[in-house]
Design an enzyme around this catalytic site. Sequence first.
Site, PDB file in Angstrom:
ATOM      1  N   THR A 178       0.808  -1.218   0.000  1.00  0.00           N
ATOM      2  CA  THR A 178       0.000   0.000   0.000  1.00  0.00           C
ATOM      3  C   THR A 178       0.843   1.270   0.000  1.00  0.00           C
ATOM      4  OG1 THR A 178      -0.121  -0.114   2.428  1.00  0.00           O
ATOM      5  CG2 THR A 178      -1.934  -1.112   1.188  1.00  0.00           C
ATOM      6  N   GLY A 179       2.155   1.133   0.128  1.00  0.00           N
ATOM      7  CA  GLY A 179       3.040   2.298   0.117  1.00  0.00           C
ATOM      8  C   GLY A 179       3.417   2.725  -1.282  1.00  0.00           C
ATOM      9  N   ARG A 188      21.998  -3.984   3.202  1.00  0.00           N
ATOM     10  CA  ARG A 188      22.788  -3.540   2.052  1.00  0.00           C
ATOM     11  C   ARG A 188      24.286  -3.729   2.220  1.00  0.00           C
ATOM     12  NH1 ARG A 188      19.598   2.124   1.267  1.00  0.00           N
ATOM     13  NH2 ARG A 188      17.704   1.306   0.277  1.00  0.00           N
ATOM     14  N   CYS A 229      18.129   5.285  -3.089  1.00  0.00           N
ATOM     15  CA  CYS A 229      17.534   5.864  -4.304  1.00  0.00           C
ATOM     16  C   CYS A 229      18.410   6.913  -4.986  1.00  0.00           C
ATOM     17  CB  CYS A 229      16.163   6.445  -4.002  1.00  0.00           C
ATOM     18  SG  CYS A 229      16.106   7.456  -2.521  1.00  0.00           S
ATOM     19  N   SER A 288       9.011  12.228  -1.720  1.00  0.00           N
ATOM     20  CA  SER A 288       8.555  10.853  -1.911  1.00  0.00           C
ATOM     21  C   SER A 288       9.598   9.848  -1.456  1.00  0.00           C
ATOM     22  CB  SER A 288       8.181  10.599  -3.371  1.00  0.00           C
ATOM     23  OG  SER A 288       9.264  10.902  -4.229  1.00  0.00           O
ATOM     24  N   GLY A 289      10.841  10.298  -1.283  1.00  0.00           N
ATOM     25  CA  GLY A 289      11.868   9.430  -0.717  1.00  0.00           C
ATOM     26  C   GLY A 289      11.556   9.024   0.705  1.00  0.00           C
ATOM     27  N   LYS A 325      25.150   6.217   4.135  1.00  0.00           N
ATOM     28  CA  LYS A 325      24.617   5.131   3.313  1.00  0.00           C
ATOM     29  C   LYS A 325      25.081   5.270   1.864  1.00  0.00           C
ATOM     30  CE  LYS A 325      20.190   4.730   5.763  1.00  0.00           C
ATOM     31  NZ  LYS A 325      18.733   4.989   5.601  1.00  0.00           N
ATOM     32  N   ARG A 328      16.925  17.527   1.577  1.00  0.00           N
ATOM     33  CA  ARG A 328      15.521  17.287   1.232  1.00  0.00           C
ATOM     34  C   ARG A 328      14.937  18.588   0.688  1.00  0.00           C
ATOM     35  NH1 ARG A 328      13.731  12.397   0.721  1.00  0.00           N
ATOM     36  NH2 ARG A 328      14.073  11.762   2.886  1.00  0.00           N
ATOM     37  N   HIS A 330      14.561  12.813  -7.772  1.00  0.00           N
ATOM     38  CA  HIS A 330      15.783  13.157  -7.048  1.00  0.00           C
ATOM     39  C   HIS A 330      16.809  13.708  -8.045  1.00  0.00           C
ATOM     40  CE1 HIS A 330      14.117  11.447  -3.572  1.00  0.00           C
ATOM     41  NE2 HIS A 330      14.918  10.421  -3.364  1.00  0.00           N
TER      42      HIS A 330
END
Length: 351
Positions: free
Chosen positions: A17-18, A105, A136, A166-167, A220, A241, A248
């Site tokens: 649902t995301g 990761r 992303c 949206s990230g 990251k 952000r 992006h």
Amino acid sequence: MRYTNAKEYNVAIVGATGSTGSKTMEILAERKFPVANIIPIASNRFSGREVSFKNSSIKVRTFENADFSDVDLTFFCAGNAVSRKYAGQVADSGSVIIDKSSYFRLDSKVPLIVPEVNAKALKKGAPLGIISTPNCVAVPLTIVLKALSEVSAIKRVVVSTYQSVSGAGRRGIDELYNQSKTIMSAGTPTPEVFPKQIAYNVIPSIGDITALGTCDEEEKVASEIRKILRSDVKIAVTCVRVPTFIGHCMSLACEFAKPVSEHDAFDAFDNFEGIVTLDRREGNGVFATPIDVQGEDGVFVSRVRKDYSTKNGLMLWIACDNLRKGAALNSVQIAEELIAEDPQLKMFRKK
């Protein structure tokens, strides 16, 4: 992609649902991935809700009423806490996991894959039954850096990111939308998802600030790029952000071991899968913005130019749809690589 075997696969989407989960289902349908059955999974508060796949509406399940024993592939699109709690259990059931979270990761036993860059790493299998897809912005950055590294070894990379809300998932999108409405009606917005107001603002940190002064996202990105490229290249990252919904962007400066011209760079991009150049200087210039890349699969490169502050430097601008190539599309492309390498997926199941 053209599928060369007749097998179809039972596919589960955790976090269906995301924003990333729903985009993953959309791209599976777009690319005609050979799905026999799709099993959407979400938290208890979404139990019974329906999601769309192709022309069908399918009820969402929870982990408590989902059976993974007959699931071939499971896409985890629900964040670190869910992957930490459930990924091992699902892998134990025999399902192969493609995980979008950052939890696995940097695990040496988990392949971290951008298909255009290091698909060959999959030939070693996946000992834990898990394959990770990168951050992303690490995805488009590694594609561009890999292309440039074919021209000359890269000594140092400095990157500033401009990452859409949206990230942070659907809640990030809602926060920007609601704050914008509140401000337009002369109200005062209250931040909930982000540490400060995001509407009409930029926030120079994504995640917690560490004792070293870096933020989680910056660490990251640098660590993942090194793992994917198998390189100790020096990387300096600033993550920001910005108040855009999707897309992006990255400002990139590279220092090379030998001179690399703009022409060399364009040749490298033209000969590398997944890169689109949109770069014209005449008139008011042509370059890619977040609006231009929404719904597109490519990594767009613009503003390629010499960096005159260093001996062998280039600067450029990168833009991509973070919900597609930055997340869902990369995951589906990994799935395509898996079934091309081993249609039965035996080499990717937990050992």
